[in-house]
Design a protein around this motif. Structure first.
Motif, PDB file in Angstrom:
ATOM      1  N   ASP A 162       0.940  -1.385  -0.007  1.00 37.13           N
ATOM      2  CA  ASP A 162      -0.141   0.097   0.116  1.00 37.13           C
ATOM      3  C   ASP A 162       0.893   1.271  -0.069  1.00 37.13           C
ATOM      4  O   ASP A 162       0.440   2.430  -0.467  1.00 37.13           O
ATOM      5  N   LEU A 163       2.069   1.279   0.570  1.00 35.96           N
ATOM      6  CA  LEU A 163       2.988   2.389   0.642  1.00 35.96           C
ATOM      7  C   LEU A 163       3.362   2.908  -0.960  1.00 35.96           C
ATOM      8  O   LEU A 163       3.094   3.936  -1.311  1.00 35.96           O
ATOM      9  N   ALA A 166       0.408   4.180  -2.444  1.00 38.02           N
ATOM     10  CA  ALA A 166      -0.112   5.592  -1.893  1.00 38.02           C
ATOM     11  C   ALA A 166       0.680   6.614  -2.776  1.00 38.02           C
ATOM     12  O   ALA A 166       0.281   7.508  -3.209  1.00 38.02           O
ATOM     13  N   LEU A 170      -0.385   9.500  -5.456  1.00 35.43           N
ATOM     14  CA  LEU A 170      -0.233  11.113  -4.775  1.00 35.43           C
ATOM     15  C   LEU A 170       0.484  11.526  -6.196  1.00 35.43           C
ATOM     16  O   LEU A 170       1.049  12.968  -5.776  1.00 35.43           O
ATOM     17  N   TRP A 263      11.034   4.878  12.858  1.00 37.99           N
ATOM     18  CA  TRP A 263       9.858   4.634  11.789  1.00 37.99           C
ATOM     19  C   TRP A 263       8.944   3.756  12.340  1.00 37.99           C
ATOM     20  O   TRP A 263       8.133   3.382  11.647  1.00 37.99           O
TER      21      TRP A 263
ATOM     22  N   ALA B  88      -1.358   3.468   5.194  1.00 39.88           N
ATOM     23  CA  ALA B  88      -0.390   3.548   4.323  1.00 39.88           C
ATOM     24  C   ALA B  88       0.335   5.006   4.424  1.00 39.88           C
ATOM     25  O   ALA B  88       0.678   5.667   3.230  1.00 39.88           O
ATOM     26  N   LEU B  89       0.621   5.681   5.606  1.00 41.76           N
ATOM     27  CA  LEU B  89       1.311   6.653   5.836  1.00 41.76           C
ATOM     28  C   LEU B  89       2.885   6.162   5.533  1.00 41.76           C
ATOM     29  O   LEU B  89       3.196   5.211   6.039  1.00 41.76           O
ATOM     30  N   PHE B  90       3.665   7.177   5.104  1.00 42.16           N
ATOM     31  CA  PHE B  90       5.049   6.902   5.135  1.00 42.16           C
ATOM     32  C   PHE B  90       5.750   7.060   6.378  1.00 42.16           C
ATOM     33  O   PHE B  90       5.609   8.079   7.071  1.00 42.16           O
ATOM     34  N   PRO B  91       6.267   5.827   7.037  1.00 35.88           N
ATOM     35  CA  PRO B  91       6.618   6.001   8.624  1.00 35.88           C
ATOM     36  C   PRO B  91       7.854   6.987   8.712  1.00 35.88           C
ATOM     37  O   PRO B  91       8.216   7.342   9.696  1.00 35.88           O
ATOM     38  N   TRP B  92       8.673   7.187   7.629  1.00 37.87           N
ATOM     39  CA  TRP B  92       9.832   7.803   7.852  1.00 37.87           C
ATOM     40  C   TRP B  92       9.789   9.221   7.611  1.00 37.87           C
ATOM     41  O   TRP B  92      10.712  10.187   7.526  1.00 37.87           O
ATOM     42  N   LYS B  93       8.508   9.761   7.387  1.00 40.74           N
ATOM     43  CA  LYS B  93       8.257  11.233   7.107  1.00 40.74           C
ATOM     44  C   LYS B  93       7.348  11.576   8.066  1.00 40.74           C
ATOM     45  O   LYS B  93       6.593  10.865   8.866  1.00 40.74           O
ATOM     46  N   PHE B 101       3.154  15.425   0.622  1.00 39.61           N
ATOM     47  CA  PHE B 101       3.755  14.510  -0.411  1.00 39.61           C
ATOM     48  C   PHE B 101       3.360  14.793  -1.743  1.00 39.61           C
ATOM     49  O   PHE B 101       4.191  14.796  -2.674  1.00 39.61           O
ATOM     50  N   TYR B 133       5.937  11.696  13.883  1.00 33.16           N
ATOM     51  CA  TYR B 133       5.962  10.596  13.061  1.00 33.16           C
ATOM     52  C   TYR B 133       4.716   9.776  13.156  1.00 33.16           C
ATOM     53  O   TYR B 133       3.962   9.752  14.268  1.00 33.16           O
ATOM     54  N   ASN B 135       3.977   6.668  13.661  1.00 33.94           N
ATOM     55  CA  ASN B 135       3.940   5.718  14.709  1.00 33.94           C
ATOM     56  C   ASN B 135       3.666   6.334  16.282  1.00 33.94           C
ATOM     57  O   ASN B 135       3.380   5.313  16.928  1.00 33.94           O
ATOM     58  N   GLU B 136       3.861   7.609  16.084  1.00 30.75           N
ATOM     59  CA  GLU B 136       3.613   8.233  17.574  1.00 30.75           C
ATOM     60  C   GLU B 136       2.105   8.526  17.377  1.00 30.75           C
ATOM     61  O   GLU B 136       1.676   9.609  18.601  1.00 30.75           O
ATOM     62  N   ARG B 149      -4.206  13.879   3.579  1.00 28.09           N
ATOM     63  CA  ARG B 149      -2.989  13.925   2.591  1.00 28.09           C
ATOM     64  C   ARG B 149      -3.620  13.675   1.328  1.00 28.09           C
ATOM     65  O   ARG B 149      -2.994  14.081   0.357  1.00 28.09           O
TER      66      ARG B 149
END
Ligand code: ATP
Ligand code: MG
Lengths: 268, 252
Positions: A162-163, A166, A170, A263, B88-93, B101, B133, B135-136, B149
């Motif tokens: 899904d990433l 996504a 976008l 992450w 589906a969020l980008f975990p490193w952003k 994005f 982030y 995950n927080e 988004r």
């Protein structure tokens, strides 16, 4: 029992305040045991040097400049080999991880060559390239390459589908998805691969230096054997262990943890 | 003006394990007007996700046409925003960079896309979380980010596949209310997929009932907005519509 618990608590508090202590204290009993065995004279001194002898040898060799030179040589070889290994391994891993065709074609070949092992290449490398830097670099690159490739593939495959989707919806192009999603998603695994690769590479380097070297820590140890200098051999062994401890525990492991935890990819 | 239009859309999968073809979507024709909120409901396995994935361009369709403002679509593109059940969020952003994005991919400069992202985060009541982030954040907060988004990219149509299925019941109701508020504010065109009849009726202008890869029927929803659960649970019209849709789904 109570006293033991209290001591343990005190130890935990102390090491939390000075983390470097946690790295040193566990070695105290090891060195103590070594000293006792050496001083007891169970073995002749020439065969079994004590800590004081090794420290003396360390000071002399450092003073003469031999040790710093050899250390530098070994580290540069490792660095060059690891860099080339990464430069080849990461793109190859991403290719195999993203393309089903590349996976089908490369995977069996990869496993075949992985099984051959680094040192097994030495005889033919010596005929091809002789006793020199090329041979040594080849072995290091070879050793670093496989853990990096295999872990990169694992990393790429672990990025949730899904990433990528996504990012595409976008407005990202395939190339942007690679850069913005695949690579960062695989990064914790890539660092794990580098960490493993450097560990194997460091060991392989010492072995190769013993056989083809004209300098380096491995060479120093093997050369000392000819002179019958057990002190230098033991010194070499200690340096190997210490150096790896520093690199792994103070640089690689924190790096691996930092990417994974931040992450939320690693949950521990 | 119609934005999205599906004409005799169909999808046949090849199942390699069974060694057989499975038709998940037989023949679906549907027009979605600009600024309309359409819910699609149907029992599990009736082809909802398949339809959405075809519109999003994640999988190719086997027959028929998908038109967006009159032009056929193929492959994913930024004019069709998607909100995922998995967030589906980008975990490193950071949250800010996640929302920015889409604009970043369009080449919007950093300062401008941060402004856009902050604007949309404010819309979702998430201004305070901009630098955190994913995950927080709690699941509810993560999906709020997922929604804005997609919106920050100003898609022609917003596709949502059971976006609130992964959060707890209370949070889900809050998210539904917020979505209707945001929809009223920005009037995006939305295709919302769910198997929850109450959710479908609560959100939509129109509910489409799907059965075994075909459209069974549809129901117009004229409930006043803003819609709030406290008022609607006892509303006769809401209860009547929900019962009507539920009956169709049960019969499907
Ligand atoms: N990749 C695939 N290969 C083969 N068959 C598939 C595939 N994906 C879906 N199907 C089949 O197509 C049918 C419709 O699936 P789909 O996921 O669209 O249903 P759904 O309405 O989204 O169900 P749910 O409410 O459970 O999410 C199902 O019978 C499913 O088994
Ligand atoms: Mg589904």
């Amino acid at each position: 029992m109570n006293l033991l618990l209290q001591m343990w608590g005190g130890y935990a508090r102390m090491t939390r305040r000075w983390p470097a202590l946690a790295a040193v204290i566990p070695f105290i009993p090891v060195v103590a045991l070594w000293t006792i065995v050496a001083e007891a004279g169970l073995f002749p001194r020439a065969f079994f040097p004590g800590p004081a002898d090794v420290v003396r040898s360390f000071v002399t060799l450092t003073y003469k400049g031999i040790l710093p030179d050899y250390l530098q040589d070994s580290l540069i070889r490792l660095f060059v080999g690891a860099s080339v290994g990464m430069a080849l391994g990461v793109p190859l891993g991403i290719l195999i991880g993203t393309s089903r065709w590349a996976h089908r074609i490369c995977w069996p070949v990869l496993l075949f060559f992985q099984a051959i092992g680094d040192i097994a290449w030495l005889p033919i490398l010596l005929i091809w390239f002789g006793f020199g830097l090329t041979t040594m670099t080849f072995v290091i690159v070879y050793t670093v390459l496989f853990p990096v490739v295999l872990n990169t593939v694992l990393g790429v495959e672990s990025v949730p589908r899904d990433l990528g989707r996504a990012a595409l919806c976008l407005g990202a192009s395939r190339a942007r998805v690679l850069w913005e999603v695949t690579l960062p998603g695989a990064l914790p695994n890539i660092i794990t691969g580098l960490r493993n690769g450097l560990g194997y590479g460091w060991r392989a380097l010492i072995a190769v230096e013993m056989i083809v070297g004209t300098s380096g820590i491995g060479f120093m140890m093997f050369d000392a054997r000819r002179a019958g200098s057990t002190v230098e051999i033991v010194l070499g062994m200690i340096i190997l262990g210490l150096l790896w401890y520093v690199v792994d525990a103070w640089i690689l492991a924190p790096l691996e943890r930092a990417t994974g935890e931040r992450w939320g990819l690693v949950t521990s | 003006m119609k934005t999205l239009s599906l004409r005799n859309l169909g999808k046949t999968y090849f199942d390699p394990y069974a060694g057989a073809h499975v038709t998940a979507v037989h023949d679906v024709s549907l027009d979605v007007q600009q600024g309309e909120f359409v819910s699609v409901v149907g029992p599990s396995g009736c082809g909802k996700t398949t339809i959405l994935n075809m519109i999003a361009g994640f999988i190719p369709h086997s027959k028929g046409e998908i038109l967006l403002d009159g032009t056929p679509v193929n492959g994913p593109g930024p004019e069709r925003g998607v909100v995922f059940q998995s967030f589906a969020l980008f975990p490193w952003k950071t949250v800010l960079d996640n929302v920015g994005f889409g604009p970043k991919m369009r080449g919007v400069p950093k300062a401008e896309r941060d402004r856009i992202a902050r604007d949309y985060l404010a819309l979702a009541g998430l201004s305070h979380a901009a630098n955190r982030y994913p995950n927080e954040l709690s699941g509810g907060m993560q999906q709020r980010v997922g929604v804005v988004r997609a919106l920050a990219n100003e898609p022609a149509v917003l596709l949502m596949d059971e976006p609130f299925a992964a959060v707890d019941a209370q949070t889900r109701m809050t998210l539904q209310e917020e979505l209707t508020r945001i929809w009223q504010d920005r009037k995006p065109t939305v295709l919302f997929i769910t198997h929850d009849v109450g959710e479908a009726v609560f959100l939509a202008n129109r509910v489409v009932v799907l059965s075994k890869g075909r459209i069974l029927d549809e129901v117009a929803v004229d409930l006043p907005r803003p819609r709030v659960w406290d008022q609607l649970v006892d509303d006769d019209e809401f209860k009547r519509l929900s019962a009507q849709v539920l009956q169709m789904v049960r019969a499907a």
